[in-house]
Design a protein around this motif. Structure first.
Motif, PDB file in Angstrom:
ATOM      1  N   ALA A   1      66.507  39.132  40.823  1.00 39.19           N
ATOM      2  CA  ALA A   1      65.517  39.120  39.754  1.00 39.19           C
ATOM      3  C   ALA A   1      64.131  39.082  40.365  1.00 39.19           C
ATOM      4  CB  ALA A   1      65.725  37.920  38.825  1.00 39.19           C
ATOM      5  N   ALA A   2      63.166  39.667  39.667  1.00 42.43           N
ATOM      6  CA  ALA A   2      61.771  39.677  40.132  1.00 42.43           C
ATOM      7  C   ALA A   2      60.853  39.422  38.950  1.00 42.43           C
ATOM      8  CB  ALA A   2      61.427  41.006  40.807  1.00 42.43           C
ATOM      9  N   ARG A   3      59.804  38.681  39.193  1.00 44.64           N
ATOM     10  CA  ARG A   3      58.824  38.378  38.147  1.00 44.64           C
ATOM     11  C   ARG A   3      57.449  38.839  38.597  1.00 44.64           C
ATOM     12  NH1 ARG A   3      55.636  33.956  37.185  1.00 44.64           N
ATOM     13  NH2 ARG A   3      56.709  32.806  38.850  1.00 44.64           N
ATOM     14  N   LYS A   4      56.758  39.535  37.697  1.00 42.08           N
ATOM     15  CA  LYS A   4      55.441  40.090  37.999  1.00 42.08           C
ATOM     16  C   LYS A   4      54.360  39.041  37.764  1.00 42.08           C
ATOM     17  CE  LYS A   4      52.553  44.104  36.823  1.00 42.08           C
ATOM     18  NZ  LYS A   4      52.492  45.329  36.001  1.00 42.08           N
ATOM     19  N   CYS A   5      53.505  38.855  38.752  1.00 38.94           N
ATOM     20  CA  CYS A   5      52.412  37.883  38.663  1.00 38.94           C
ATOM     21  C   CYS A   5      51.101  38.613  38.939  1.00 38.94           C
ATOM     22  CB  CYS A   5      52.605  36.752  39.669  1.00 38.94           C
ATOM     23  SG  CYS A   5      54.159  35.850  39.506  1.00 38.94           S
TER      24      CYS A   5
ATOM     25  N   THR B   1      42.909  40.091  42.445  1.00 43.43           N
ATOM     26  CA  THR B   1      42.748  41.126  43.465  1.00 43.43           C
ATOM     27  C   THR B   1      44.036  41.850  43.821  1.00 43.43           C
ATOM     28  OG1 THR B   1      43.057  39.479  45.216  1.00 43.43           O
ATOM     29  CG2 THR B   1      40.793  39.916  44.483  1.00 43.43           C
ATOM     30  N   CYS B   2      45.161  41.418  43.276  1.00 43.14           N
ATOM     31  CA  CYS B   2      46.437  42.038  43.637  1.00 43.14           C
ATOM     32  C   CYS B   2      47.487  41.717  42.587  1.00 43.14           C
ATOM     33  CB  CYS B   2      46.910  41.554  45.016  1.00 43.14           C
ATOM     34  SG  CYS B   2      47.297  39.782  45.063  1.00 43.14           S
ATOM     35  N   THR B   3      48.677  42.235  42.790  1.00 38.10           N
ATOM     36  CA  THR B   3      49.831  41.942  41.946  1.00 38.10           C
ATOM     37  C   THR B   3      50.980  41.523  42.838  1.00 38.10           C
ATOM     38  OG1 THR B   3      49.163  43.554  40.276  1.00 38.10           O
ATOM     39  CG2 THR B   3      51.455  42.834  40.246  1.00 38.10           C
ATOM     40  N   ASP B   4      51.633  40.427  42.487  1.00 37.56           N
ATOM     41  CA  ASP B   4      52.789  39.929  43.236  1.00 37.56           C
ATOM     42  C   ASP B   4      54.054  40.084  42.397  1.00 37.56           C
ATOM     43  OD1 ASP B   4      51.380  39.282  45.462  1.00 37.56           O
ATOM     44  OD2 ASP B   4      51.378  37.116  45.132  1.00 37.56           O
ATOM     45  N   TYR B   5      55.119  40.461  43.063  1.00 39.81           N
ATOM     46  CA  TYR B   5      56.453  40.459  42.463  1.00 39.81           C
ATOM     47  C   TYR B   5      57.297  39.464  43.256  1.00 39.81           C
ATOM     48  CZ  TYR B   5      55.287  44.750  39.911  1.00 39.81           C
ATOM     49  OH  TYR B   5      54.708  45.686  39.074  1.00 39.81           O
ATOM     50  N   ILE B   6      57.598  38.328  42.649  1.00 38.63           N
ATOM     51  CA  ILE B   6      58.393  37.296  43.296  1.00 38.63           C
ATOM     52  C   ILE B   6      59.871  37.632  43.099  1.00 38.63           C
ATOM     53  CG2 ILE B   6      58.850  34.835  43.477  1.00 38.63           C
ATOM     54  CD1 ILE B   6      55.995  35.675  44.164  1.00 38.63           C
TER      55      ILE B   6
ATOM     56  N   ASP C   1      65.316  31.194  37.485  1.00 42.40           N
ATOM     57  CA  ASP C   1      64.269  30.464  38.201  1.00 42.40           C
ATOM     58  C   ASP C   1      63.630  31.416  39.204  1.00 42.40           C
ATOM     59  OD1 ASP C   1      62.568  28.658  39.319  1.00 42.40           O
ATOM     60  OD2 ASP C   1      64.114  27.410  40.262  1.00 42.40           O
ATOM     61  N   VAL C   2      62.708  32.228  38.728  1.00 44.25           N
ATOM     62  CA  VAL C   2      62.045  33.216  39.577  1.00 44.25           C
ATOM     63  C   VAL C   2      60.664  32.681  39.929  1.00 44.25           C
ATOM     64  CG1 VAL C   2      61.409  35.641  39.837  1.00 44.25           C
ATOM     65  CG2 VAL C   2      63.300  35.000  38.338  1.00 44.25           C
ATOM     66  N   SER C   3      60.600  31.914  40.984  1.00 44.47           N
ATOM     67  CA  SER C   3      59.331  31.339  41.441  1.00 44.47           C
ATOM     68  C   SER C   3      59.383  31.181  42.946  1.00 44.47           C
ATOM     69  CB  SER C   3      59.067  29.978  40.776  1.00 44.47           C
ATOM     70  OG  SER C   3      60.068  29.042  41.144  1.00 44.47           O
ATOM     71  N   LYS C   4      58.225  31.159  43.568  1.00 44.67           N
ATOM     72  CA  LYS C   4      58.185  31.048  45.021  1.00 44.67           C
ATOM     73  C   LYS C   4      58.547  29.651  45.489  1.00 44.67           C
ATOM     74  CE  LYS C   4      55.637  32.594  49.033  1.00 44.67           C
ATOM     75  NZ  LYS C   4      54.429  33.215  49.566  1.00 44.67           N
TER      76      LYS C   4
ATOM     77  N   GLY D   1      61.907  36.605  48.891  1.00 39.52           N
ATOM     78  CA  GLY D   1      60.869  37.527  49.328  1.00 39.52           C
ATOM     79  C   GLY D   1      59.957  37.920  48.193  1.00 39.52           C
ATOM     80  N   LYS D   2      58.991  38.804  48.496  1.00 37.90           N
ATOM     81  CA  LYS D   2      58.042  39.230  47.476  1.00 37.90           C
ATOM     82  C   LYS D   2      57.487  40.603  47.815  1.00 37.90           C
ATOM     83  CE  LYS D   2      53.861  37.234  49.542  1.00 37.90           C
ATOM     84  NZ  LYS D   2      52.735  36.311  49.377  1.00 37.90           N
ATOM     85  N   LEU D   3      56.860  41.195  46.816  1.00 39.50           N
ATOM     86  CA  LEU D   3      56.142  42.455  46.965  1.00 39.50           C
ATOM     87  C   LEU D   3      54.704  42.212  46.537  1.00 39.50           C
ATOM     88  CD1 LEU D   3      56.191  45.637  47.332  1.00 39.50           C
ATOM     89  CD2 LEU D   3      56.561  45.722  44.861  1.00 39.50           C
ATOM     90  N   ARG D   4      53.749  42.619  47.366  1.00 43.35           N
ATOM     91  CA  ARG D   4      52.326  42.402  47.047  1.00 43.35           C
ATOM     92  C   ARG D   4      51.571  43.723  47.136  1.00 43.35           C
ATOM     93  NH1 ARG D   4      48.824  37.413  49.170  1.00 43.35           N
ATOM     94  NH2 ARG D   4      49.900  36.590  47.343  1.00 43.35           N
ATOM     95  N   SER D   5      50.689  43.954  46.154  1.00 43.89           N
ATOM     96  CA  SER D   5      49.900  45.187  46.111  1.00 43.89           C
ATOM     97  C   SER D   5      48.460  44.925  46.507  1.00 43.89           C
ATOM     98  CB  SER D   5      49.934  45.777  44.692  1.00 43.89           C
ATOM     99  OG  SER D   5      49.096  45.025  43.827  1.00 43.89           O
ATOM    100  N   ASN D   6      47.715  46.005  46.721  1.00 40.40           N
ATOM    101  CA  ASN D   6      46.277  45.883  46.919  1.00 40.40           C
ATOM    102  C   ASN D   6      45.577  45.957  45.562  1.00 40.40           C
ATOM    103  OD1 ASN D   6      46.629  48.560  46.272  1.00 40.40           O
ATOM    104  ND2 ASN D   6      45.358  49.361  47.935  1.00 40.40           N
ATOM    105  N   PHE D   7      44.265  45.987  45.563  1.00 43.03           N
ATOM    106  CA  PHE D   7      43.517  45.958  44.305  1.00 43.03           C
ATOM    107  C   PHE D   7      43.781  47.199  43.451  1.00 43.03           C
ATOM    108  CE2 PHE D   7      39.623  46.964  41.889  1.00 43.03           C
ATOM    109  CZ  PHE D   7      39.584  45.850  41.059  1.00 43.03           C
ATOM    110  N   LEU D   8      43.850  48.373  44.076  1.00 38.84           N
ATOM    111  CA  LEU D   8      44.077  49.625  43.338  1.00 38.84           C
ATOM    112  C   LEU D   8      45.540  49.861  43.026  1.00 38.84           C
ATOM    113  CD1 LEU D   8      41.662  52.054  45.242  1.00 38.84           C
ATOM    114  CD2 LEU D   8      41.302  50.924  43.030  1.00 38.84           C
ATOM    115  N   ARG D   9      46.421  49.000  43.547  1.00 42.10           N
ATOM    116  CA  ARG D   9      47.868  49.129  43.370  1.00 42.10           C
ATOM    117  C   ARG D   9      48.383  50.464  43.908  1.00 42.10           C
ATOM    118  NH1 ARG D   9      45.733  46.589  39.031  1.00 42.10           N
ATOM    119  NH2 ARG D   9      46.473  44.479  38.594  1.00 42.10           N
ATOM    120  N   THR D  10      47.796  50.893  45.011  1.00 41.40           N
ATOM    121  CA  THR D  10      48.250  52.109  45.694  1.00 41.40           C
ATOM    122  C   THR D  10      48.940  51.788  47.013  1.00 41.40           C
ATOM    123  OG1 THR D  10      46.076  52.338  46.742  1.00 41.40           O
ATOM    124  CG2 THR D  10      46.445  53.527  44.674  1.00 41.40           C
ATOM    125  N   LYS D  11      48.789  50.559  47.492  1.00 39.20           N
ATOM    126  CA  LYS D  11      49.447  50.123  48.721  1.00 39.20           C
ATOM    127  C   LYS D  11      50.169  48.805  48.461  1.00 39.20           C
ATOM    128  CE  LYS D  11      46.103  52.375  51.808  1.00 39.20           C
ATOM    129  NZ  LYS D  11      47.042  53.453  52.201  1.00 39.20           N
TER     130      LYS D  11
END
Length: 405
Positions: A156-160, A164-169, A176-179, A186-196
């Motif tokens: 499961a993943a939760r969008k936060c 300045t960015c977006t995290d997917y926990i 219980d999807v929390s860090k 693990g997690k996925l983190r984006s940059n401000f433009l959400r291109t990286k």
């Protein structure tokens, strides 16, 4: 005697042993309070070893467990294999040898399988369900060809959203999807433009992995496990979407650099790093049997040298270029019937030519993701990436990218 009755007998016996140990420890059943008998805390009591099931002849036990593992090929009957590994320590040790990694068995049995590379030469079919109300995404293993079946829950993943960015926990527990959870992996983190995007693993994927220092790096408390083990941010993949500066309409173009996988892994006989166990877990939440070591003869050779020495040889994945269909007036890819709804999110990843591969190896789809319903998406992956890595890459496709489309 059926397998179900055997499990029921074991549960009853373990329960009686636990009750007896509890009564002896606290003196229940003793007539005189001054003569209570208390269990010496310095002498550990292994309830599982007291079970009569732990005394079965090893040859007979191995034959029984091998028959069960071979007969239960798919979920939900596959849960019987998990139950066998939790009977006692002897059963669990034998299961370590019997149950193979997904690369060899093409099966997902234990949570550690989600961190191990998928099967070779075949796609493991999964699907993702999106819950728009709480910005949560659930990964399931498909039990049949239908994408709306009751599959086996995997991740499961939760969008936060942050300024300045977006995290997917990403967590092993759908509730219980929390860090801060012990099931955070693990997690996925984006940059401000959400291109990286950067995919972070909570534990080192190989011997040469380096942790990325950040304020979010945490330590497991003594209450969870001793000694303390860092649950850090280990980058395992970098995902980038090309900027569309001219504003022309067209499909997204993406690239994935797999920091933890060498480019040689996709060659015949190539080897990808394989995690063998979770370094931290809350034993009160998940029994230790779920996180046991799964043996693989092919994974040991790669860990002889740290991945940092092969930095120039990282595996690079690129999305397969679609073709324009004149009659349908849209861009098309062959998903072999696994995708039914047109969407800018749909993609197929193959090895990039810069890896030095050509021919069939370059055309093999390593990961494909596509829409089949309003909030249902298929996700199929294979060696050398894992379910965790594939899930994180697919999550990056959900974010709106104004600069790319």
């Amino acid at each position: 005697m059926s397998f179900k009755s055997i499990i029921q007998d074991m549960k009853g016996e373990l329960g009686s042993i636990s009750r007896k140990g509890f009564d002896v420890k606290f003196g229940y059943g003793m007539r005189s309070r001054s003569h209570r008998v208390v269990q010496d805390s310095s002498v550990p009591v292994d309830v599982f070893r007291q079970s009569c099931w732990a005394n079965m002849p090893p040859e007979l036990l191995r034959d029984v467990l091998m028959r069960i593992e071979a007969s239960e090929s798919t979920w939900p009957p596959r849960k019987n294999v998990v139950v066998c590994a939790g009977v006692c320590r002897n059963w669990r040790e034998i299961m370590k040898e019997i149950v193979k990694t997904p690369e060899i068995s093409c099966k997902l049995t234990f949570p550690i399988s989600l961190k191990q590379p998928g099967p070779r030469n075949s796609l493991l079919q999964c699907y993702i369900k999106r819950n728009r109300s709480n910005q949560t995404y659930y990964l399931y293993l498909s039990l049949n060809q239908a994408s709306n079946d009751d599959g086996k829950f995997l991740l499961a993943a939760r969008k936060c959203r942050r300024p300045t960015c977006t995290d997917y926990i990403i967590s092993l527990n759908g509730n219980d999807v929390s860090k801060g959870s012990s099931t955070y992996i693990g997690k996925l983190r984006s940059n401000f433009l959400r291109t990286k995007f950067t995919v972070y693993d909570a534990q080192p994927p190989n011997a040469g992995a380096k942790v990325t220092k950040s304020s979010s790096t945490r330590l497991i408390t003594v209450k969870q496990v001793s000694p303390r083990v860092p649950a850090g941010n280990y980058p395992v993949a970098h995902i980038s979407y090309e900027l569309n500066v001219l504003g022309s309409r067209g499909p997204r173009r993406m690239q994935c650099v797999m920091d933890a996988i060498p480019a040689s892994s996709i060659e015949p006989g190539g080897v990808a790093p394989t995690q063998t166990e979770f370094l931290h877990s809350n034993l009160d939440t998940f029994p230790s049997l779920l996180f046991f070591r799964s043996k693989s003869t092919r994974s040991e050779s790669f860990r002889s040298g740290p991945l940092s020495e092969q930095k120039d040889g990282m595996l690079v994945l690129r999305n397969k270029s679609p073709r324009w269909h004149e009659q349908l007036q849209c861009w098309c890819l062959n998903f072999n019937g696994r995708v039914t709804v047109a969407s800018v999110k749909n993609f197929q990843l193959v090895a990039s030519p810069e890896n030095g591969v050509a021919g069939q190896e370059h055309e093999n789809v390593i990961l494909q993701f596509g829409k089949v319903g309003k909030d249902v998406f298929t996700m199929d992956y294979q060696y050398p990436i894992s379910a965790f890595q594939a899930f994180a890459i697919c999550l990056s496709s959900f974010d709106t990218k104004i600069a790319c489309e």
